[in-house]
Design a protein around this motif. Structure first.
Motif: not given
Length: 185
Positions: A170, A139, A182, A180, A178, A167
């Motif tokens: 998001s 994260h 994964y 993200l 932002m 990914l």
């Protein structure tokens, strides 16, 4: 098997120094939710000393900032903190355990236990956990700032092979931050 999640704040130029970003209500809310999904935290000494006693103290004596106070309560509610350090001798609380060695073995034991997620943060211990292939989710909160200096995320990592991530989510915040998320492929 429960998952190990790495959560980190970075600037646009990859700086992960906690003094270089600009955390706000949205950032605190994001990480509050992450804390609520965990019942174990794994840190190195530096990150542990940044987090404890700071957040438990705010949980006991609220700051007046609702987002910080909520994060503090979520942090304080996590049942177990595991610290890997060769220099830390005393823990700041009864739910903290200190190990001087055995990172791989101890984290594998934690992952085998029943429970919610395990969350790690900072740089040194997560780098070692990445090298060992033990992190399941990443994260990464990107702050809309160019720091121009400071320690960079993943600068010191030495992987046996390229780590492929997918990914999984998001979110762009009104503030320009932002998030993200994964997962390992």
């Amino acid at each position: 098997m429960r998952k190990l999640i790495f959560g980190i704040n970075v600037t646009l130029d990859g700086c992960c120094d906690h003094t270089k970003g600009n955390a706000n209500e949205e950032v605190h809310a994001y990480f509050t939710q992450l804390m609520r999904e965990a019942d174990v935290l794994v840190y190195g000494r530096k990150t542990y000393e940044l987090m404890v006693p700071f957040w438990p103290d705010i949980a006991k004596n609220p700051s007046g900032s609702m987002s910080m106070d909520e994060f503090a309560k979520a942090f304080d509610a996590v049942g177990k903190i595991v610290v890997f350090s060769k220099t830390l001798e005393k823990a700041g609380g009864d739910k903290t355990t200190i190990f001087q060695k055995g990172l791989r073995e101890e984290v594998l034991k934690l992952k085998q236990e029943e429970g919610k997620a395990i969350v790690t943060g900072g740089v040194d211990i997560p780098t070692q956990l990445m090298e060992l292939g033990l992190i399941d989710e990443y994260h990464i909160m990107i702050h809309p700032v160019i720091a121009g200096e400071g320690r960079r995320l993943f600068d010191d990592i030495s992987l046996p092979e390229q780590l492929q991530l997918k990914l999984a989510g998001s979110k762009v915040f009104q503030s320009g931050h932002m998030a993200l998320r994964y997962v390992k492929e």
